[in-house]
Design a protein around this motif. Sequence first.
Motif, short mmCIF file in Angstrom:
data_model
loop_
_atom_site.label_atom_id
_atom_site.label_comp_id
_atom_site.label_asym_id
_atom_site.label_seq_id
_atom_site.Cartn_x
_atom_site.Cartn_y
_atom_site.Cartn_z
N ASP A 44 -30.60 23.00 26.39
CA ASP A 44 -31.05 23.97 27.38
C ASP A 44 -29.84 24.76 27.88
O ASP A 44 -29.15 24.34 28.80
N GLY A 321 -33.70 22.25 34.47
CA GLY A 321 -33.27 21.70 33.19
C GLY A 321 -33.14 20.19 33.21
O GLY A 321 -33.49 19.51 32.24
N ASP A 324 -36.64 18.68 32.97
CA ASP A 324 -37.18 18.73 31.62
C ASP A 324 -36.49 17.73 30.70
O ASP A 324 -37.12 17.17 29.80
N LYS A 331 -43.11 19.21 31.25
CA LYS A 331 -42.99 20.62 30.91
C LYS A 331 -44.34 21.31 31.00
O LYS A 331 -45.35 20.73 30.64
#
Length: 331
Positions: A44, A321, A324, A331
């Motif tokens: 990410d 981030g 996730d 998500k």
Amino acid sequence: MTAPIEVTGSDAEAQPEAVLAGIDRKAIQGRSLWQIAWLRLKRDKVALIGGGIVVFLILVAIFGPFLVQDPNVFHQNLNDPTFNRPKYGFWHSGISGDHWLGVEPSNGRDMLARIVHGARVSLLVAFCATLLSVVIGVVLGVVAGYFGGWVDTIISRAMDVFLAFPLLLFAIALVGVLADASVFGLSGNGLRIWVLMFVIGFFNWPYIGRIIRGQTLSLREREFVDAARSMGAGSFYILFRELLPNLVAPILVYSTLLIPTNILFEAALSFLGVGVIPPKPSWGGMLSQAVSTYSVAPMFMVIPGLAIFITVLAFNLFGDGLRDALDPRAK
């Protein structure tokens, strides 16, 4: 039907162990959940950029004040007394080689120095308030979720009361009462900063407390809790050795999302005049001072506003981030 193939020679003598021994192979290594989360986080790029900005801001808050000039030194020769603004620079900001972010209108104090010193105040209040909120919220959330019953009822109603409390008005009133007081040897800005940390942290714990309570309600029905209980483990052992390690991920995620909220709240209090006492710089206080000079020197408001915007955005991007990476199903 075909005849069986006869294997002779060295092929007939080769055993599976011998074949495997001749292969240059690497031992299979397992990965922990944290290693898997780190691999997800590395993919990410937006979260990594946000995390890099967060690290940079922390370093600026720690070491920056030692590298910049005194934020309270006046450079009135750089200002135009007729229009009450800097004489030169883009949008009359006073930006130059000596003053990278310009100077303040009317008094000419260096904006870069004040932004750097303001970062220390904002991040110190936000981090300490978040730590207080997390400690209280996690302890009470785990206790409420695990024990349930009347314990859960009392703690849940306390959360409702704190969530309905007019925090902004209480902070204004408390700081007003303690304006000229001395508590535990603290007075002035030292007392103001401690009051801000206490008010923001103590009254924001229900936000993370409700999340931890919900996670604990789910975890207490898992097999590892039943196994620990069947082996004679006590309640406190289960709480802090079985449940709490499994709550580290949501605690980290929601802590990173709570920090920018506290930064905005501290800036709002300073904007209203109940934050740190001038001339000590703070981002909210700089915005408050810029209101009266916005029409003639707009950069005086834009620069501290951008500092708050970039800081809050970086924490939010990194927090998203991290969420996730630690919980991809969310998500």
